[in-house]
Design a protein around this motif. Structure first.
Motif, PDB file in Angstrom:
ATOM      1  N   MET A  63       0.846  -1.193   0.000  1.00  0.00           N
ATOM      2  CA  MET A  63       0.000   0.000   0.000  1.00  0.00           C
ATOM      3  C   MET A  63       0.881   1.243   0.000  1.00  0.00           C
ATOM      4  SD  MET A  63      -3.212   0.881   2.472  1.00  0.00           S
ATOM      5  CE  MET A  63      -2.243   1.134   3.952  1.00  0.00           C
ATOM      6  N   ARG A  64       0.597   2.160  -0.910  1.00  0.00           N
ATOM      7  CA  ARG A  64       1.381   3.398  -1.012  1.00  0.00           C
ATOM      8  C   ARG A  64       0.718   4.564  -0.313  1.00  0.00           C
ATOM      9  NH1 ARG A  64       4.176   5.119  -6.655  1.00  0.00           N
ATOM     10  NH2 ARG A  64       6.062   3.862  -6.510  1.00  0.00           N
ATOM     11  N   ASN A  65      -0.624   4.610  -0.411  1.00  0.00           N
ATOM     12  CA  ASN A  65      -1.333   5.788   0.107  1.00  0.00           C
ATOM     13  C   ASN A  65      -2.776   5.412   0.406  1.00  0.00           C
ATOM     14  OD1 ASN A  65      -1.677   8.554   0.721  1.00  0.00           O
ATOM     15  ND2 ASN A  65      -2.663   8.874  -1.259  1.00  0.00           N
ATOM     16  N   ILE A  66      -3.357   6.053   1.437  1.00  0.00           N
ATOM     17  CA  ILE A  66      -4.768   5.831   1.747  1.00  0.00           C
ATOM     18  C   ILE A  66      -5.367   7.143   2.226  1.00  0.00           C
ATOM     19  CG2 ILE A  66      -4.200   5.021   4.102  1.00  0.00           C
ATOM     20  CD1 ILE A  66      -6.718   3.202   3.856  1.00  0.00           C
ATOM     21  N   SER A  67      -6.545   7.477   1.721  1.00  0.00           N
ATOM     22  CA  SER A  67      -7.262   8.677   2.181  1.00  0.00           C
ATOM     23  C   SER A  67      -8.719   8.284   2.420  1.00  0.00           C
ATOM     24  CB  SER A  67      -7.177   9.797   1.148  1.00  0.00           C
ATOM     25  OG  SER A  67      -7.820   9.420  -0.041  1.00  0.00           O
ATOM     26  N   ILE A  68      -9.235   8.645   3.601  1.00  0.00           N
ATOM     27  CA  ILE A  68     -10.581   8.242   4.007  1.00  0.00           C
ATOM     28  C   ILE A  68     -11.419   9.481   4.278  1.00  0.00           C
ATOM     29  CG2 ILE A  68     -11.934   7.001   5.759  1.00  0.00           C
ATOM     30  CD1 ILE A  68     -10.283   5.098   4.182  1.00  0.00           C
TER      31      ILE A  68
END
Length: 737
Positions: free
Chosen positions: A691-696
């Motif tokens: 996983m490189r990036n996560i935005s919630i």
């Protein structure tokens, strides 16, 4: 006519219907004797095993028969053209020679068949013409206008035949080329009905969902639309009859493609597009009375309904260069709706539907000077050896769809140019010498610069100066392809002369320092210094943008290093050998195969759709010449294929897998405690997935997340999506890019 084994039952039924229809419509034109002779020649070719299905399984005889039928019914061409269509494949499959055709049917038919064979040979390797062959295709078209018309009809026939073809990629390629090449050509020749059908079918095959949606909505609203048209027409019909005019009046729904274009331009739904249809009034009146009667209809309609003066299009006074004549007005109809009304005579209507062929019928070929000018312009562009295929296509298309302005010389001679044309365009249109020396113009008695944008009705007197010569920035001023080509030719000639001076300068310096020049080392130096061509390098020397002494020093340095490397390579042993590691760009060369099995071509994966190993893909050549790889279902794919199809190249993944690929997943679900932890846990446990990036984002009990992950290939991605969907609370997981 032919053996039963040659056709499938469906093909045989279609063939017999087409054959009988063509026989009825064309036998008198071709002649009974020639018709039977053609039939025997085709039958003999089939029996000899030469007249086969093509590589895509298309029945060639059925295709040629239906193409001839389109020409006969929808274009209405003369005897030579129809015979050429029916016989060219007999020559192509070597059942007959061109000499045989010449003896049997004469030189005119032989000339057309030869043109068709030359044009079709460019499709021998693949379904769409390659960019480097584009010049040859246009040159073949420009030699005989009938070859263009046959190829347009043939493309329409093929588009009708491939609706259920099993190879979706083939359908996509054929449809894209129909949209970016054949539909504009049909438009330029005035074949509006064929142009509309080509565009509609192209949209159907490249974006079936949109096509079906619009077609379905049009079907749903047909009853209400017909009722409105009847309500609009009834009082107009009554007034026209009272005026003693003989006419036909009807409503015509616009094509699905043009409706879709309006929806895109206006960013509106179908329900918000007001001009889904047009009312057409076709007058049965003598040619000398046509204009007067058309304006009489205009007066009657505008007395009844309020006109919009800004939407008046008068192609009666000055017809379009492809021969189109009509009067278009937009009026405020019942229910406060804007309605377009087209007014024309029967002769004008036939020209509008059949284009150039109707001009032959009414005026003879010489009557269409606009077409002659256009074909001459195409030849001028083709003869410009410095144009690459991409630039050529851009310039060629520029004049196809453009609206026109009409301007005058001081003597009253009328000229047509595309809308947006400048004084400089006009000067080059009159004569290349005049354009090259142009410094401005007197427009309607006032001095204007070369940048002045022409307006219909302007009277232009070009002003020149002996010292003037074409400049690089002139390319940003002109809009016509003729002017661009002539300016580029002049600039190239000037640059070449300067480059010759730069070359002489370098050779003198080498000689003065008694250096023997190795051309291969010099070429490597030029490339290393970042010059695309040798001419650019020598031109930079001549302009003193590059110091000649610096070049000499760099040459000697490169020569010394290469000699040292040669000495070192002779002393190397297996003991000293260190294997070379491939960098990321080098490894990419093995992962993708571009176009015709080419490897080692520079490319980038497009950011708009982030293709990964295993996706169906295609390449798109940028204006800088680099290649970007897109997914077949990329949001921009249809736009690229329809507007710039000539820049699309085939691409596929090779057997060797490359590095990991970034892709973005959109996850939607209930905002439960621990749901994010569960999602990230699954990703971390997946082999070769990171996983490189996560935005919630969370809103009213629902969450939406965008997660960028690195995966090996499409199957790894699909496996991950499947597992994420099993997480409690997750409603949907989809790939966004």
């Amino acid at each position: 006519m032919v053996k039963n084994t040659y056709f499938t039952p469906a093909e045989r039924s279609d063939f017999l219907e087409s054959y009988r229809s063509l026989s009825r419509s064309s036998r008198s034109l071709i002649g009974e004797k020639d018709f039977l002779r053609i039939r025997k020649l085709i039958a003999h070719a089939i029996e000899s095993g030469n007249y086969l299905h093509d590589k895509n399984g298309i029945n060639v005889l059925l295709r040629n028969m239906n193409t001839a039928l389109i020409l006969s019914k929808e274009v209405g061409l003369e005897r030579s053209t129809l015979i050429a269509v029916l016989l060219y494949h007999v020559v192509q499959c070597d059942s007959l020679s061109l000499e045989d055709i010449k003896k049997e049917f004469g030189t005119d038919i032989t000339k057309i068949i030869n043109g068709l064979i030359k044009a079709n040979s460019l499709y021998a390797k693949q379904e769409i013409v390659e960019s480097e062959n584009f010049r040859k295709l246009l040159l073949t078209f420009a030699e005989d206008v009938r070859v263009i018309i046959i190829m347009i009809a043939d493309r329409l026939c093929l588009m009708r035949m491939i609706n259920h073809h099993p190879n979706e990629r083939y359908r996509m390629d054929v449809a894209s080329e129909a949209s970016y090449l054949y539909a504009p050509l049909a438009h330029r020749l005035g074949l509006y009905r064929i142009k509309s059908e080509l565009e509609d079918l192209s949209l159907k095959y490249t974006n079936r969902e949109v096509f079906t949606q619009i077609a379905h909505k049009l079907k749903e609203t047909k009853r209400a639309r017909d009722k409105y048209i009847e309500e609009f027409i009834a009082p107009v019909k009554k007034k026209l009859e009272e005026a003693g005019l003989t006419f036909e009046i009807k409503g015509r729904t616009k094509s699905i493609f043009s409706i879709w274009n309006k929806m895109k331009k206006q960013k509106a739904d179908l329900e918000d597009i007001y001009d889904l249809f047009a009312i057409r009034v076709v007058l049965d009146t003598p040619e000398e009375q046509e204009k007067a009667d058309c304006w009489k209809v205009y007066s009657i309609v505008t007395d009844m309904y309020q006109p919009n003066p800004q939407r008046l299009k008068d192609w009666l006074s000055i017809p379009k260069s492809n021969g189109y004549e009509s009067l278009h007005i937009t009026v405020f109809g019942p229910g406060n709706r804007w309605v377009e009304v087209q007014i024309r005579s029967k002769r004008m209507d036939e020209i509008a539907e059949r284009g150039l062929a109707a001009h032959w019928k009414y005026k003879g070929l010489k009557g269409e000077s606009g077409l002659d000018d256009w074909l001459n312009n195409v030849r001028d562009i083709l003869e410009s050896a410095n144009n690459g295929p991409m630039e050529l296509m851009k310039e060629f298309k520029m004049d196809l769809y453009d609206k026109e302005v009409f301007v005058f010389t001081p003597k009253g001679d009328l000229y047509k140019l595309p809308k947006g044309a400048t004084v400089l365009d006009f000067a080059f249109l009159i004569h290349t010498g005049l354009g090259s020396k142009c410094v401005g113009a007197r427009v309607n008695g006032k001095n204007q610069t070369i940048k002045y944008e022409l307006r219909s009705g302007d009277t232009i007197e070009v002003l020149t100066a002996p010292s003037q010569s074409p400049k690089q920035d002139w390319l940003n001023i002109v809009t016509t392809s003729k002017a661009r080509v002539k300016i580029k030719q002049a600039l190239n000639e000037a640059q070449f002369k300067e480059a010759e001076f730069g070359k002489e300068l370098l050779q003198r310096r080498f000689k003065n320092r008694k250096i023997e020049v190795d051309e291969s080392i010099l070429m490597r130096l030029i490339k290393k210094m970042g010059y695309k061509t040798v001419t650019d390098f020598y031109y930079a020397l001549a302009q003193e943008n590059l110091d000649v002494n610096t070049v000499l020093d760099n040459y000697l340095d490169l020569d010394r290093k290469e000699k040292e490397n040669e000495d070192f390579s002779e002393l190397r042993t297996a003991e000293n050998f260190v294997p070379q590691l491939y960098d990321e760009d080098a490894s990419k060369e093995d992962v993708l195969v571009i176009d015709q099995n080419l490897k080692g071509v520079e490319y980038k994966l497009s950011k708009c759709c982030n293709p990964i190993y295993g996706d169906e893909i295609f390449g798109f050549v940028s204006t800088q010449g680099s290649i970007k790889i897109h997914r077949i279902d990329c949001p921009n794919a249809f736009s690229m294929r329809s507007r710039f199809g000539y820049r699309v190249v085939k691409a596929r993944w090779s057997g060797k897998q490359g590095s990991q690929y970034a892709t973005v997943l959109r996850v939607v679900g209930h905002d439960d405690i621990g749901i994010v932890t569960n999602i990230t846990s699954i990703i971390s446990k997946e082999k070769n997935v990171s996983m490189r990036n996560i935005s919630i984002e969370s809103d009213d009990g629902l969450f939406q997340g965008h997660i960028t992950v690195m995966v090996d290939d499409l199957s790894s991605l699909n496996s991950l999506i499947k597992k994420l969907k099993t997480v409690k609370g997750v409603k949907n997981v989809e790939r966004t890019q």
